[in-house]
Design a protein around this motif. Structure first.
Motif, mmCIF file in Angstrom:
data_model
loop_
_atom_site.group_PDB
_atom_site.id
_atom_site.type_symbol
_atom_site.label_atom_id
_atom_site.label_comp_id
_atom_site.label_asym_id
_atom_site.label_seq_id
_atom_site.Cartn_x
_atom_site.Cartn_y
_atom_site.Cartn_z
ATOM 1 N N GLU A 35 -11.736 -18.227 44.665
ATOM 2 C CA GLU A 35 -12.281 -18.832 43.445
ATOM 3 C C GLU A 35 -13.802 -18.718 43.340
ATOM 4 O OE1 GLU A 35 -10.092 -19.407 41.321
ATOM 5 O OE2 GLU A 35 -8.363 -19.497 42.664
ATOM 6 N N GLU A 36 -14.455 -18.031 44.274
ATOM 7 C CA GLU A 36 -15.898 -17.823 44.171
ATOM 8 C C GLU A 36 -16.170 -16.574 43.351
ATOM 9 O OE1 GLU A 36 -19.764 -17.462 47.201
ATOM 10 O OE2 GLU A 36 -17.761 -16.922 47.900
ATOM 11 N N THR A 37 -17.178 -16.616 42.484
ATOM 12 C CA THR A 37 -17.440 -15.485 41.594
ATOM 13 C C THR A 37 -18.723 -14.733 41.930
ATOM 14 O OG1 THR A 37 -18.589 -16.959 40.027
ATOM 15 C CG2 THR A 37 -16.217 -16.588 39.677
ATOM 16 N N LYS A 38 -19.586 -15.299 42.757
ATOM 17 C CA LYS A 38 -20.855 -14.651 43.062
ATOM 18 C C LYS A 38 -20.778 -13.844 44.346
ATOM 19 C CE LYS A 38 -25.816 -15.496 43.595
ATOM 20 N NZ LYS A 38 -26.900 -16.517 43.643
ATOM 21 N N GLY A 39 -20.297 -14.440 45.413
ATOM 22 C CA GLY A 39 -20.153 -13.727 46.667
ATOM 23 C C GLY A 39 -21.442 -13.596 47.451
ATOM 24 N N THR A 40 -21.304 -13.071 48.672
ATOM 25 C CA THR A 40 -22.421 -12.887 49.585
ATOM 26 C C THR A 40 -22.414 -11.450 50.095
ATOM 27 O OG1 THR A 40 -22.231 -15.189 50.317
ATOM 28 C CG2 THR A 40 -23.464 -13.689 51.742
#
Length: 309
Positions: free
Chosen positions: A157-162
């Motif tokens: 559910e994360e949209t930016k990421g690393t």
């Protein structure tokens, strides 16, 4: 391929040199028995294969011994609606949600497509120039961005990421990538990425600021120390790297720490014979150690059986 269970491939395993066509092989077209230029693929435990067909803008599933495939995502023409795809290049199965995760390349998005409904999907990552993707045993998603020359890791559910590999501009230094395509993550959460236009495969240990070359890296060529536009990559529990060496029409194996690889299938010139490939792209293994290759130029999926020891 989702890394829930990896095959234990013997260190010096050999595969039959004549592949068997288990999907496609009937030229280009939209018929259910055709598979124009397959790219990424995922192999289930029962040897059912899910394939990203970029030309037909669809994901198809071929069951064992089937003579035709079944559309399981897309197939409604080129477009950006929730029931459409545009040049999908890779697909994996998220077993926890019983859904497909698809790199919808020309729509610059990653989609989740429920396997039960099959009528439409939802965008889970936007504005990313993806080519390949994979998921680790903790359900982190890893996606290369071939325009930003980096691999990003996403929580559910994360949209930016690393960024976990690259992200330092396009180049050939150890902290850089040049058009990353396919990606693999091992049990230690090290990231392996096909650094396509640097003609090498890179390994980035978890948390590392730069990678190490584990295959190729000696310029474009067909020597055993070289690769030419590598794509699909797979790493077994022993750390052996398998890579689809696209422009050399072969699949290579690089042992852990080796400075040169060896050809395990193909390498017999570009062609459509059983022992030949034409720009292999995706690759994977089933739980028995049989090798599956997306033979793009021949519009087919080839299976090479592992030989008994």
């Amino acid at each position: 391929m989702t890394q829930y269970a990896l095959p234990n491939i013997p260190l010096h395993a050999r595969w039959t040199q004549n592949g068997v066509t288990i999907a496609g092989g009937h030229g280009e077209g939209n018929a259910s028995n055709q598979l124009p230029c397959p790219l990424g693929l995922y192999v289930h435990d029962d040897q059912t294969v899910v394939i990203a067909g970029s030309v037909n803008h669809r994901i198809v599933e071929w069951k064992t011994d089937a003579t035709s495939g079944q559309v399981v995502a897309g197939g409604n023409g080129e477009g950006n609606r929730t029931d459409q795809l545009n040049d999908p290049t890779d697909v994996i199965v998220d077993k926890d949600t019983d859904s497909l995760i698809i790199c919808d390349r020309r729509n610059r998005r990653v989609m989740r497509w429920p396997r039960r409904s099959r009528t439409s999907g939802e965008t889970i990552i936007e504005e990313i120039d993806c080519w390949g993707l994979t998921m680790d045993d903790e359900r982190f998603l890893y996606v290369p961005d071939y325009q930003k020359d980096e691999v990003r890791r996403y929580r559910v559910e994360e949209t930016k990421g690393t960024a976990v590999a690259g992200g330092n501009g396009r180049g050939d230094h150890l902290n850089q990538l040049n058009y990353p395509t396919y990606v693999f993550v091992d049990r230690d959460h090290s990231v392996y990425v096909s650094d396509n236009e640097n003609h090498r495969v890179m390994k980035w240990h978890k948390g590392a600021k730069e990678g190490i070359v584990v295959a190729g890296g000696r310029g474009k060529g067909n020597a055993l120390t070289q690769l030419s536009y590598p794509n699909g990559v797979f790493v077994d529990p022993l750390g052996t790297v398998y890579v689809a060496d696209c422009w050399n029409d072969r699949v290579m194996r690089w042992y852990n720490g080796a400075t040169q690889g060896n050809v395990i299938v193909g390498g017999n010139g570009r062609g459509q014979q059983a022992n030949q490939l034409d720009c292999p792209v995706g690759l994977s293994f089933d739980r028995h150690g049989n090798l599956y290759v997306a033979d793009c130029g021949n519009h087919r999926i080839q299976r090479f059986s592992i030989e008994a020891r």
